[in-house]
Design an enzyme around this catalytic site. Structure first.
Site, PDB file in Angstrom:
ATOM      1  N   HIS A  48       0.737  -1.138  -0.129  1.00  0.00           N
ATOM      2  CA  HIS A  48      -0.032   0.103   0.208  1.00  0.00           C
ATOM      3  C   HIS A  48       0.913   1.215   0.154  1.00  0.00           C
ATOM      4  O   HIS A  48       0.227   2.385  -0.655  1.00  0.00           O
ATOM      5  CB  HIS A  48      -1.083  -0.086   1.146  1.00  0.00           C
ATOM      6  CG  HIS A  48      -1.809   0.861   1.265  1.00  0.00           C
ATOM      7  ND1 HIS A  48      -2.885   0.833   0.410  1.00  0.00           N
ATOM      8  CD2 HIS A  48      -2.024   2.100   1.822  1.00  0.00           C
ATOM      9  CE1 HIS A  48      -4.097   1.848   0.488  1.00  0.00           C
ATOM     10  NE2 HIS A  48      -3.295   2.630   1.269  1.00  0.00           N
ATOM     11  N   HIS A  95     -10.235   2.928  -0.893  1.00  0.00           N
ATOM     12  CA  HIS A  95     -10.508   2.544   0.455  1.00  0.00           C
ATOM     13  C   HIS A  95     -11.254   1.214   0.413  1.00  0.00           C
ATOM     14  O   HIS A  95     -12.372   1.185   1.133  1.00  0.00           O
ATOM     15  CB  HIS A  95     -10.924   3.743   1.047  1.00  0.00           C
ATOM     16  CG  HIS A  95     -10.347   4.019   2.463  1.00  0.00           C
ATOM     17  ND1 HIS A  95     -11.052   4.531   3.821  1.00  0.00           N
ATOM     18  CD2 HIS A  95      -9.106   4.327   2.414  1.00  0.00           C
ATOM     19  CE1 HIS A  95      -9.941   4.842   4.516  1.00  0.00           C
ATOM     20  NE2 HIS A  95      -8.638   4.538   4.013  1.00  0.00           N
TER      21      HIS A  95
END
Length: 746
Positions: A48, A95
């Site tokens: 990430h 998200h």
């Protein structure tokens, strides 16, 4: 610094680090890390944050154009010159994992995070879009995901005061466990007044501003870098909690502070919190920092150093300012009733020294933590999955001619094609009064740039079904569709931000999808002159229940969402998709094909899921778009609407619904009727032309050399194809407008 009970390679594995990564950390430090240091590396070296499994391919994307003011990776978001001394900052991010477990807060904090990326550059956000994927709506969990995500976007975005002006939503059972929530934001800033995400100047103070720090979101970046599994619910603390009213205060305070000219650098605390912002800013400025963690305002007592460092509590910024301006800076944040605490100073060590109550708890080199520095970079193996060759065997002749009335009704009531009214009515689309798309829809969102005759034109596009069938072609089609939407709205495509949503990158078949998508994106972006300004990679959108071996079929459709920014140079040449008057002639611009491959008609009505991507030719697409630009520039057409999902049938219906009109068209006998009506071959646009302009339109199109044909006219009555009413207007509009609400009310 405490060295007792140092963590082991087993501890590293629990934090998501590979054995070889643990050894590399030992080499970098020249010793074994303590737990705080190991936690730092685990989040900063997660996929990430580090893009360790994707960066080698991301670097192949085109990044240059005369309008680019900040290249990919240089700042918090992309920055493009739009003229008149103004620039647009824009970006898209995901998200996904938080939204899978806690849809409301997952989506809400995604909206908050993407807007902070924009205003940390000194830009005031003026528009938001979102790209959403959910599972089969007959599944209660999918309905729960959707209701929560939409409420989260509305709850945060509406209160924050930035309009949500567009987006897209798809449904498929592959998203049942892993919904995708991609948030896009764009803002305006004066050229020369852009704030940077950097740190330098020995002795300059380092401030944390905004909300207090809590235990929400700890190891959120690591959580986002693993498959969703049966154990994921135990990681709910990795989901952040947002406060849009606090963010509004932070927006105004940040812009005011930036305007003082005293800010050296400013960065949002998103993924990985304090450690990410301190390391990235320090590495960029080739300096270091001394940080006092006990000075960080906290919401909970006795937080451990690693918790303070890794917390992803929302509405926080790290700000480095010129020494001597402390009182001025603090006064501004005090006025807005926000925390503003000095937590450190800049030094020239290029290392980060973290102290807790005077004790050194971590000592790490900034550059070795970050993307482009010492973070690991992997060249993953990839291989073509077996299904790819099977899909190519599809033969249109295996599909019998359908009941056309039944197909017409099916498509007008399919969740992937119906009106999103249930969704967008929950969003505030008019706050700020710049949105031009609410009552006069275009293929892309159009938002005026105040005090100019220009508008930003924005869209988010991707059909994951196409990308699965052929990643390179499917992703190129996503870029082309985004450009087509902008062109059909009267705009000029400028640049791209992307959100690359895939399964587990360690699976060669998944990584093959990723590589193919990047190749297709590169090819198309070069052709359309739309460099990639940045974005987000979201791997591990894959479920691994107990006793199930993860494979390409347990992943979501590869979904490389394209967020494209365009510019409408003259508001007087804005184009909308709605038919204007009965009697106007209808034309199809572009080349039709005898093709139903991968269409919604084939996939959901015929039940055939093994098919290649629809027809696509990049050169033909580009030429067609140039022709449509010319038509709009010369004001020869009354409406323009691209053909995509649902083909010509859905394009006709959507253009008719806006003003309660109908159409009467004839299909082309050179093609199968189902291919002509429902096929999704790319590179086509439906236009309407007034009688007064028809001769000039035909002359202009003939000169371009691009295929075009007359197909019928706008009527005041029902939806007629080849002399037959396939469905009454009243039934069609009811299905289109109300199906989604009916499904979600179950």
């Amino acid at each position: 610094m405490e060295t007792l009970q140092l963590p082991t390679v087993e501890t590293a594995a629990k934090l998501g680090l590979l054995p070889e990564e643990y050894e590399k950390i030992n080499q970098i430090l020249g010793r074994k890390p303590n737990f705080t240091e190991l936690s730092i590396f685990s989040v900063m070296w997660s996929e990430h944050c580090s893009y360790k499994n994707s960066i080698v391919w991301l670097k192949t994307l085109p990044k240059d154009s005369p309008r680019m003011l900040a290249k990919a990776g240089e700042e918090n978001a992309g920055l493009v010159d739009i003229g008149d001394g103004l620039a647009c900052s824009f970006k898209i991010e995901s998200h996904n994992h938080p939204s899978a477990l806690e849809p409301y807060q997952g989506a809400a904090t995604g909206v908050g995070g993407i807007n902070r990326d924009i205003f940390t550059m000194g830009a005031r956000p003026i528009a938001q879009l979102n790209s959403l994927r959910f599972g089969d709506l007959s599944n209660e969990r999918s309905r729960w995901h959707m209701r929560g995500v939409v409420r989260g976007i509305a709850g945060y975005g509406n209160a924050f005061g930035v309009p949500t002006v567009g987006g897209e939503i798809y449904f498929d059972e592959c998203y049942n466990v892993n919904p995708l929530v991609n948030a896009f934001s764009a803002g305006i800033v004066e050229v020369g007044k852009v704030a940077r995400a950097t740190s330098y100047g020995v002795g300059n103070p380092v401030y944390i501003v905004g909300s207090a720090t809590g235990k929400d979101g700890i190891h959120g970046a690591t959580f986002a870098s693993e498959d969703i599994s049966d154990k994921s619910n135990a990681k709910l603390p990795a989901v952040q909690v947002g406060d849009p009213f606090q963010e509004k205060l932070l927006l105004e305070a940040s812009l005011e502070v930036i305007a003082t000219g005293k800010v050296i650098g400013i960065q949002d605390m998103g993924a990985a919190g304090i450690i990410c912002s301190t390391s990235e800013m320090s590495a960029k400025g080739k300096h270091g920092m001394e940080i006092w963690l006990d000075k960080v305002p906290t919401r909970q007592a006795n937080m451990q150093p690693f918790e303070i460092l890794l917390s992803e509590s929302q509405e926080r910024m790290l700000v480095v300012v010129e020494k001597g301006s402390e009182a001025q800076i603090k006064a501004i944040f005090d006025k807005w009733d926000l925390n503003c605490e000095q937590i450190g100073v800049v030094n020239d060590t290029e290392r980060l020294h973290f102290f807790m109550n005077g004790e050194l708890v971590a000592d790490v080199p900034a550059d070795d933590l970050v993307l482009g520095g010492g973070a690991p970079v992997y060249h993953r193996e990839y291989s073509e999955p077996a299904y790819f060759a099977e899909f190519k065997k599809f033969d249109i002749n295996s599909i019998p001619q359908p009941d056309y009335k039944a197909v017409a009704k099916h498509l007008l009531s399919h969740p992937n094609l119906v009106s999103r009214r249930w969704v967008y009515q929950q969003y505030d689309s008019m706050v700020g009064t710049a949105n031009l798309s609410t009552n006069a829809p275009s293929d892309a969102a159009v938002v005026s740039v105040k005090n100019t005759d220009k508008a930003l034109v924005m869209t988010v596009d991707c059909n994951g079904r196409y990308v699965k069938s052929d990643p390179e072609t499917g992703c190129a089609m996503a870029v082309a569709e985004a450009a087509r939407n902008i062109v059909c709205s009267g705009g000029e495509p400028l640049a791209v931000t992307n959100n690359l949503n895939f399964g587990n990158p360690y699976l060669p078949e998944v990584y093959w999808q990723f590589v193919g998508s990047v190749k297709g994106m590169s090819k198309a972006c070069i052709k359309f002159g739309t460099p990639v300004t940045g974005g987000n990679v979201s791997f591990y959108n894959q479920s691994t229940p107990k006793n199930v071996v993860a494979g390409v079929e347990s992943a979501v459709f590869p979904t490389p969402t394209i967020g494209m920014l365009g510019l409408l140079h003259d508001l007087g040449k804005r184009m909308t998709l709605d038919f204007k008057a009965a009697g106007d002639r209808l034309y199809l611009v572009g080349k039709s094909q005898n093709d139903i491959a991968c269409s919604e008609y084939l996939y959901s009505y015929c039940g055939v899921k093994a098919a290649p991507a629809p027809y696509f030719d990049l050169e033909e697409e580009f030429a067609m778009q140039q022709a449509v630009k010319q038509l709009i520039d010369q004001k020869l057409i009354a409406s323009a609407h691209d053909l995509s999902d649902g083909g010509l049938w859905i394009a006709l219906a959507e253009s008719a619904f806006v003003r309660d009109l109908g159409f009467a068209v004839k299909t082309n006998a050179a093609f199968r009727k189902d291919a002509y009506l429902f096929g999704e071959a790319a590179g086509r646009v439906l236009v309407s032309v007034s009688a007064a302009q028809e001769q000039a339109f035909v002359s202009a199109m003939t000169a371009t050399g691009v295929n075009f044909e007359t197909i019928g006219e706008v009527t005041a009555k029902d939806f007629v194809v080849d002399g037959e009413t396939l469905i009454s207007y009243a039934e069609a509009k009811d299905l289109y407008n109300n199906t989604l609400e009916r499904l979600l009310s179950k």
